[in-house]
Structure formats: structure tokens, C-alpha cells
Design an enzyme around this catalytic site. Sequence first.
Site, PDB file in Angstrom:
ATOM      1  N   LEU A   1       1.599   4.841   1.316  1.00 39.47           N
ATOM      2  CA  LEU A   1       1.259   5.617   2.511  1.00 39.47           C
ATOM      3  C   LEU A   1       1.387   7.102   2.201  1.00 39.47           C
ATOM      4  O   LEU A   1       2.355   7.543   1.587  1.00 39.47           O
ATOM      5  CB  LEU A   1       2.178   5.213   3.662  1.00 39.47           C
ATOM      6  CG  LEU A   1       1.983   3.762   4.118  1.00 39.47           C
ATOM      7  CD1 LEU A   1       3.089   3.336   5.072  1.00 39.47           C
ATOM      8  CD2 LEU A   1       0.611   3.584   4.766  1.00 39.47           C
TER       9      LEU A   1
ATOM     10  N   HIS B   1      12.355  -2.105  -2.154  1.00 40.54           N
ATOM     11  CA  HIS B   1      11.798  -2.047  -3.513  1.00 40.54           C
ATOM     12  C   HIS B   1      12.569  -3.049  -4.375  1.00 40.54           C
ATOM     13  O   HIS B   1      13.808  -2.963  -4.457  1.00 40.54           O
ATOM     14  CB  HIS B   1      11.945  -0.628  -4.065  1.00 40.54           C
ATOM     15  CG  HIS B   1      11.330  -0.460  -5.415  1.00 40.54           C
ATOM     16  ND1 HIS B   1       9.965  -0.448  -5.612  1.00 40.54           N
ATOM     17  CD2 HIS B   1      11.893  -0.309  -6.634  1.00 40.54           C
ATOM     18  CE1 HIS B   1       9.712  -0.297  -6.899  1.00 40.54           C
ATOM     19  NE2 HIS B   1      10.864  -0.215  -7.539  1.00 40.54           N
TER      20      HIS B   1
ATOM     21  N   ARG C   1       0.854  -1.191   0.000  1.00 45.47           N
ATOM     22  CA  ARG C   1       0.000   0.000   0.000  1.00 45.47           C
ATOM     23  C   ARG C   1       0.887   1.237   0.000  1.00 45.47           C
ATOM     24  O   ARG C   1       1.945   1.244   0.622  1.00 45.47           O
ATOM     25  CB  ARG C   1      -0.891   0.042   1.243  1.00 45.47           C
ATOM     26  CG  ARG C   1      -1.760  -1.170   1.414  1.00 45.47           C
ATOM     27  CD  ARG C   1      -2.929  -1.142   0.463  1.00 45.47           C
ATOM     28  NE  ARG C   1      -3.745  -2.331   0.607  1.00 45.47           N
ATOM     29  CZ  ARG C   1      -4.852  -2.541  -0.089  1.00 45.47           C
ATOM     30  NH1 ARG C   1      -5.267  -1.665  -0.980  1.00 45.47           N
ATOM     31  NH2 ARG C   1      -5.545  -3.645   0.086  1.00 45.47           N
TER      32      ARG C   1
HETATM   33  C1  GRF Z   1       9.937  -8.099  -1.562  1.00 49.37           C
HETATM   34  O1  GRF Z   1      10.474  -8.417  -2.821  1.00 49.37           O
HETATM   35  C2  GRF Z   1       9.696  -6.620  -1.446  1.00 49.37           C
HETATM   36  O2  GRF Z   1      10.666  -5.830  -2.057  1.00 49.37           O
HETATM   37  C3  GRF Z   1       8.407  -6.502  -2.203  1.00 49.37           C
HETATM   38  O3  GRF Z   1       7.640  -7.596  -1.723  1.00 49.37           O
HETATM   39  C4  GRF Z   1       8.528  -8.657  -1.412  1.00 49.37           C
HETATM   40  C5  GRF Z   1       8.239  -9.109  -0.018  1.00 49.37           C
HETATM   41  O4  GRF Z   1       8.639 -10.427   0.189  1.00 49.37           O
HETATM   42  N1  GRF Z   1       7.810  -5.211  -2.083  1.00 49.37           N
HETATM   43  P1  GRF Z   1       8.367 -11.172   1.567  1.00 49.37           P
HETATM   44  O5  GRF Z   1       6.885 -11.036   1.910  1.00 49.37           O
HETATM   45  O6  GRF Z   1       9.230 -10.532   2.617  1.00 49.37           O
HETATM   46  O7  GRF Z   1       8.746 -12.602   1.322  1.00 49.37           O
END
Ligand code: GRF
Length: 216
Positions: free
Chosen positions: A101, A117, A99
Site C-alpha cells: 500500500l 510479517h 499487496r
Molecule cells: C501470514 O503468515 C502472514 O504473515 C502472511 O500471510 C499469512 C496469512 O495467513 N503475510 P492467513 O491467511 O491468516 O492464514
Amino acid sequence: MYRIAVLISGSGSNLQALFDAQDQGDLGGAEVALVVSDRGDAYGLQRALARGVAAAHVPIPAAPGGPARQAARAAWEQRLANVVAAFTPDLVVLAGFMRILSPDFLQHFPDRVINQHPALLPADGGDTVTTSAGLVIPALRGAHVVPDALRHRLPVTGCTIHRVTPRVDDGPILAQAEVPVLPGDDQASLHERIKTHERRMIVQVVRELAAASCRI
Ligand code: GRF
């Protein structure tokens, strides 16, 4: 103790990396005090509960479009901020929190929110990134950057940890890694390779921020 609130929407493998580092005494004395998700089925909530760490589900209520939707969204952000603030975190980590923010949320935790990211972002907020090999590639922003890297046929993508500012997928960079896109990669294989780096980097960044705060 340096207290962290981790916001998630999914599996929480990055959260698990923080838990593991904490257990191994590798998190600079930081501890995860709270895990919050906008989704009740986020597995990361189970990871927290299994350890006795506070876990909260703060759902976004369904609302029709227009002003009613905006009001519901603002009320949700306020509830989320209240839950997080109740745990007085030194740092809020967005670890797969899907989401956006608004500045209203961020003002509760000035300079204390960081985001993962799964792509390379430029330090100058621009539209391109120059890789270590001198290749200029598009800066991928948004929620679909792993398939975007495949769609653009990029030879390299990566991941970035940055401070969160009101500009989405922007803000001072704390850590970054390049990750090759290999022949035959699909979204799952590429994302898992990226996440290997993300898990290492989030531990490193939290440890460094905790250490820096101890020195103040
Ligand atoms: C990661 O790749 C993060 O950068 C992205 O979502 C993923 C999260 O992975 N925004 P997890 O839920 O920690 O396994």
C-alpha cells in the site's frame, strides 16, 4: 467499540483467530467490522460472511504496463481506501494482505495500519537481525520470506507485527517471536509453525491497542 478492518488475500486463519478471541471476550472489546480482500477467492471472505460480518472484494483491474497501469493501481487504492473508510475503523490490520500500500492509502489512516510479517525484522530498519542467542541473520523482506528462510538455511526465523510506514516491511515493532527452523521442514510446515505464533500475537496486539485507546 474499537472497530477493526482486516485486509486479507488468502485463507484468513489470523482473521479467524481474531473472531475466536472476540467470541471469547478476549479482544479487549474490539470487534472486526469489515473484511476486505483483493482476491475474490480468499477463503477469509467466506469466514466473514458466515458470521454476518461485512466482506468486500476490491479487485485490482488488469491493465497494460506503464502509466495506464499506474493509474489503474492508484484508482484501486482509492476505491480500497473508500471502502475501508466507510466503516470508520480505529485500526486497519493487514493479515496476509499480499499487496503493498502506498503513502496515498496510508494517509487516510494515519498510525492506524498494522501488518503481520512472517519473518524477524530489525527495529532499526537495517539489513540484519540479531537473535536472542546472538546470531546475526539477514532481515527477510518481501512476499517469499518463508522459503527464503529455508533457502538461507537459517536455524531460526520468526514473525513480526509492526506499524505500517511508507517503507515496505519496516516500521515500529509491536510484537515479535522467534521460531526455530527444524530439520526436515518444508515451506508448509515452517509457515504453519510461524502462523501459530502469528495468531497468538495478533490477538495480543489488537487487545493491547484497543485497551490503550480506551485509556486515552
Ligand atoms: C501470514 O503468515 C502472514 O504473515 C502472511 O500471510 C499469512 C496469512 O495467513 N503475510 P492467513 O491467511 O491468516 O492464514
